[in-house]
Every structure is written in structure tokens, then in C-alpha cells.
Design an enzyme around this catalytic site. Sequence first.
Site, PDB file in Angstrom:
ATOM      1  N   ARG A 103      -2.390  -3.761   5.736  1.00  7.97           N
ATOM      2  CA  ARG A 103      -3.467  -3.704   6.722  1.00  7.97           C
ATOM      3  C   ARG A 103      -4.781  -4.098   6.076  1.00  7.97           C
ATOM      4  O   ARG A 103      -5.135  -3.571   5.015  1.00  7.97           O
ATOM      5  CB  ARG A 103      -3.535  -2.261   7.224  1.00  7.97           C
ATOM      6  CG  ARG A 103      -4.087  -2.091   8.584  1.00  7.97           C
ATOM      7  CD  ARG A 103      -3.884  -0.665   9.024  1.00  7.97           C
ATOM      8  NE  ARG A 103      -4.772   0.268   8.361  1.00  7.97           N
ATOM      9  CZ  ARG A 103      -5.308   1.327   8.955  1.00  7.97           C
ATOM     10  NH1 ARG A 103      -5.040   1.580  10.209  1.00  7.97           N
ATOM     11  NH2 ARG A 103      -6.086   2.141   8.305  1.00  7.97           N
ATOM     12  N   THR A 107     -10.707  -5.389   9.135  1.00  9.82           N
ATOM     13  CA  THR A 107     -10.301  -5.680  10.521  1.00  9.82           C
ATOM     14  C   THR A 107      -9.187  -4.747  11.002  1.00  9.82           C
ATOM     15  O   THR A 107      -8.952  -4.641  12.206  1.00  9.82           O
ATOM     16  CB  THR A 107      -9.768  -7.125  10.636  1.00  9.82           C
ATOM     17  OG1 THR A 107      -8.560  -7.217   9.858  1.00  9.82           O
ATOM     18  CG2 THR A 107     -10.779  -8.136  10.132  1.00  9.82           C
ATOM     19  N   ASP A 198      -4.085   8.182   3.089  1.00  5.92           N
ATOM     20  CA  ASP A 198      -3.365   6.917   2.915  1.00  5.92           C
ATOM     21  C   ASP A 198      -1.992   7.217   2.310  1.00  5.92           C
ATOM     22  O   ASP A 198      -1.884   7.610   1.142  1.00  5.92           O
ATOM     23  CB  ASP A 198      -4.173   5.985   2.007  1.00  5.92           C
ATOM     24  CG  ASP A 198      -3.560   4.597   1.969  1.00  5.92           C
ATOM     25  OD1 ASP A 198      -4.231   3.640   2.361  1.00  5.92           O
ATOM     26  OD2 ASP A 198      -2.379   4.479   1.545  1.00  5.92           O
ATOM     27  N   ASP A 201      -0.920   5.260  -0.908  1.00  9.85           N
ATOM     28  CA  ASP A 201      -1.680   5.683  -2.089  1.00  9.85           C
ATOM     29  C   ASP A 201      -1.217   7.048  -2.589  1.00  9.85           C
ATOM     30  O   ASP A 201      -1.112   7.281  -3.800  1.00  9.85           O
ATOM     31  CB  ASP A 201      -3.171   5.731  -1.761  1.00  9.85           C
ATOM     32  CG  ASP A 201      -3.809   4.347  -1.771  1.00  9.85           C
ATOM     33  OD1 ASP A 201      -3.187   3.406  -2.303  1.00  9.85           O
ATOM     34  OD2 ASP A 201      -4.926   4.209  -1.241  1.00  9.85           O
TER      35      ASP A 201
HETATM   36  C1  PRP Z   1      -0.054   1.728   6.136  1.00 13.79           C
HETATM   37  C2  PRP Z   1       1.212   2.263   6.769  1.00 13.79           C
HETATM   38  C3  PRP Z   1       1.466   1.272   7.879  1.00 13.79           C
HETATM   39  C4  PRP Z   1       0.070   0.904   8.311  1.00 13.79           C
HETATM   40  C5  PRP Z   1      -0.252   1.647   9.571  1.00 13.79           C
HETATM   41  O1  PRP Z   1       0.250   0.686   5.283  1.00 13.79           O
HETATM   42  O2  PRP Z   1       2.266   2.381   5.864  1.00 13.79           O
HETATM   43  O3  PRP Z   1       2.188   0.130   7.461  1.00 13.79           O
HETATM   44  O4  PRP Z   1      -0.826   1.321   7.268  1.00 13.79           O
HETATM   45  O5  PRP Z   1      -1.467   1.229  10.093  1.00 13.79           O
HETATM   46  P1  PRP Z   1      -1.574   0.431  11.469  1.00 13.79           P
HETATM   47  O6  PRP Z   1      -0.707   1.153  12.439  1.00 13.79           O
HETATM   48  O7  PRP Z   1      -3.030   0.521  11.818  1.00 13.79           O
HETATM   49  O8  PRP Z   1      -1.136  -0.981  11.235  1.00 13.79           O
HETATM   50  P2  PRP Z   1      -0.880  -0.083   4.437  1.00 13.79           P
HETATM   51  O9  PRP Z   1      -1.364  -1.277   5.165  1.00 13.79           O
HETATM   52  O10 PRP Z   1      -1.908   0.909   3.988  1.00 13.79           O
HETATM   53  O11 PRP Z   1      -0.069  -0.641   3.211  1.00 13.79           O
HETATM   54  P3  PRP Z   1       0.756   0.095   2.050  1.00 13.79           P
HETATM   55  O12 PRP Z   1       2.014   0.624   2.687  1.00 13.79           O
HETATM   56  O13 PRP Z   1       1.011  -1.002   1.097  1.00 13.79           O
HETATM   57  O14 PRP Z   1      -0.075   1.196   1.465  1.00 13.79           O
HETATM   58  N1  URA Z   2      -2.287   4.100   6.992  1.00 15.99           N
HETATM   59  C1  URA Z   2      -2.199   5.264   6.317  1.00 15.99           C
HETATM   60  O1  URA Z   2      -1.561   5.321   5.259  1.00 15.99           O
HETATM   61  N2  URA Z   2      -2.808   6.340   6.827  1.00 15.99           N
HETATM   62  C2  URA Z   2      -3.497   6.329   7.992  1.00 15.99           C
HETATM   63  O2  URA Z   2      -4.036   7.376   8.401  1.00 15.99           O
HETATM   64  C3  URA Z   2      -3.587   5.102   8.676  1.00 15.99           C
HETATM   65  C4  URA Z   2      -2.966   4.005   8.168  1.00 15.99           C
END
Ligand code: PRP
Ligand code: URA
Length: 208
Positions: A103, A107, A198, A201
Site C-alpha cells: 500500500r 495515496t 501495522d 511491521d
Molecule cells: C497491509 C495489509 C494489507 C493492506 C491493507 O499491507 O497486510 O495488505 O495493508 O490495507 P488496504 O485495505 O487499505 O489496502 P501493507 O501494504 O502494509 O504491506 P506489508 O504486508 O508488506 O506490510
Molecule cells: N495495514 C495494516 O497493517 N494496518 C492497518 O491498520 C491498515 C493497513
Amino acid sequence: MASFTVLEHPLGSALLTRLRDRSTGPAEYRALTRRLGLLLVAEATRDLETETEMVRTPLEPFDGSRLVRGLVAIPVLRAGLGLLDAVVDLYPDAVVGYLGMERDEVTHEPRDYYAKLPPLAGRRALVVDPMLATGGSGSAAVRYVKEAGADDIVFLCIVAAPEGLERMRRDHPDVPIVAAALDRQLNDQAYILPGLGDFGDRLYGTER
Ligand code: PRP
Ligand code: URA
């Protein structure tokens, strides 16, 4: 409209509380995610079709059952990897596909950076991603899986926000969703409230 199921289970609620707790570190996070994932995978496969398989107990014949369709686990990288073991623990014959989605911090739109999917026809595809926030990543992941040929998809997450749920229901009304919780709302950075921060993370210890 396909179902939206929130896991109602005291063990699940207790596990999720530990995941929400800011003092929970990555080692415990991974173990908790896997355990909560087991409950969610059981829920997401509750309606899988079975057929009769006759076995013999040491005492007499028994009409048991076996699955008609196998499972494909599709974790959305990277946080979704935390749920993969739960699928494989419950169904070791699962084949595994991967989708990489990230994400954008400004944006909040997802960017897909990797995809490797096995044949999907004739199998249930479990798309697993712990967080359904805006729904952008979940919706894009499910679209990808549909375009790759899946005709039986369940989306599994740990925490859903109303905004993400609405987006998924709009874009994919045919796809059931299973979550451990439906939280209140998103904040202005599209993080879920109360949420758990997150997920990726916290799972991998990469918080800044
Ligand atoms: C997080 C989560 C989803 C997304 C959700 O991933 O694991 O994939 O955010 O958010 P959304 O519904 O607004 O799209 P992230 O993009 O943080 O990546 P990561 O898994 O690599 O930490
Ligand atoms: N992705 C995450 O990991 N946490 C949130 O709260 C939203 C998006």
C-alpha cells in the site's frame, strides 16, 4: 450477497487481544497469528464439500468423509505470510500461491509487485491477508485470483474496517469474507481503529 462472518470464539478474542496489545513483540506475534489463523481457517472451510470414504476401524466398517476439492492458500505478501502456516497445518496438501501487494503510504492505493499462482480451477482459494483497511489490497488480490481462474474464493482476514468491508462487498459481492473482528473505522492515514497497528511491521519487527 456472499456471507461476512465474524469469528465468535472466546479463544479467538483472547488471541486477538494479545495481537492488539502494543507490548506484544514479533516472536509472540507470529505464534499468536498462527493460532488465531487456525480458528479462522476452520471457519473459512466450514462449508467445504465432502464425499463418503469408507474405512475400517479395528472393530467395524465406518462411512467417513474426504474433501472433494483441495485448497489453495494465497497469502498477500508480506503480512499474509503470517497466516500461511495455519492453512498448511490444517490441510497439509494445500498448494500455495503468492501475491505481493504494498500500500502506498500517501495515496493508500495498492501496488502489486509479485504474483505466482498455481492452477486454481477445482480448488477453493483462500486469500489470506490480516488487515482489510480501505479494501484496496484485498479487492485487487481477489480480482487477480479471479482473473487467474478461481471460481471458489474465500477472503480471510484478522481485522476488517467497515470501509474495507464495503469496498469488498461492492467489488466482489460473490466472495465470502471471514474475519476475527470488525473494527470501528479508519483514521486519516487509513489505519484501522482501534486496530493493532501495522501488521507486517509488528510481525517482522520492522516498526520504525
Ligand atoms: C497491509 C495489509 C494489507 C493492506 C491493507 O499491507 O497486510 O495488505 O495493508 O490495507 P488496504 O485495505 O487499505 O489496502 P501493507 O501494504 O502494509 O504491506 P506489508 O504486508 O508488506 O506490510
Ligand atoms: N495495514 C495494516 O497493517 N494496518 C492497518 O491498520 C491498515 C493497513
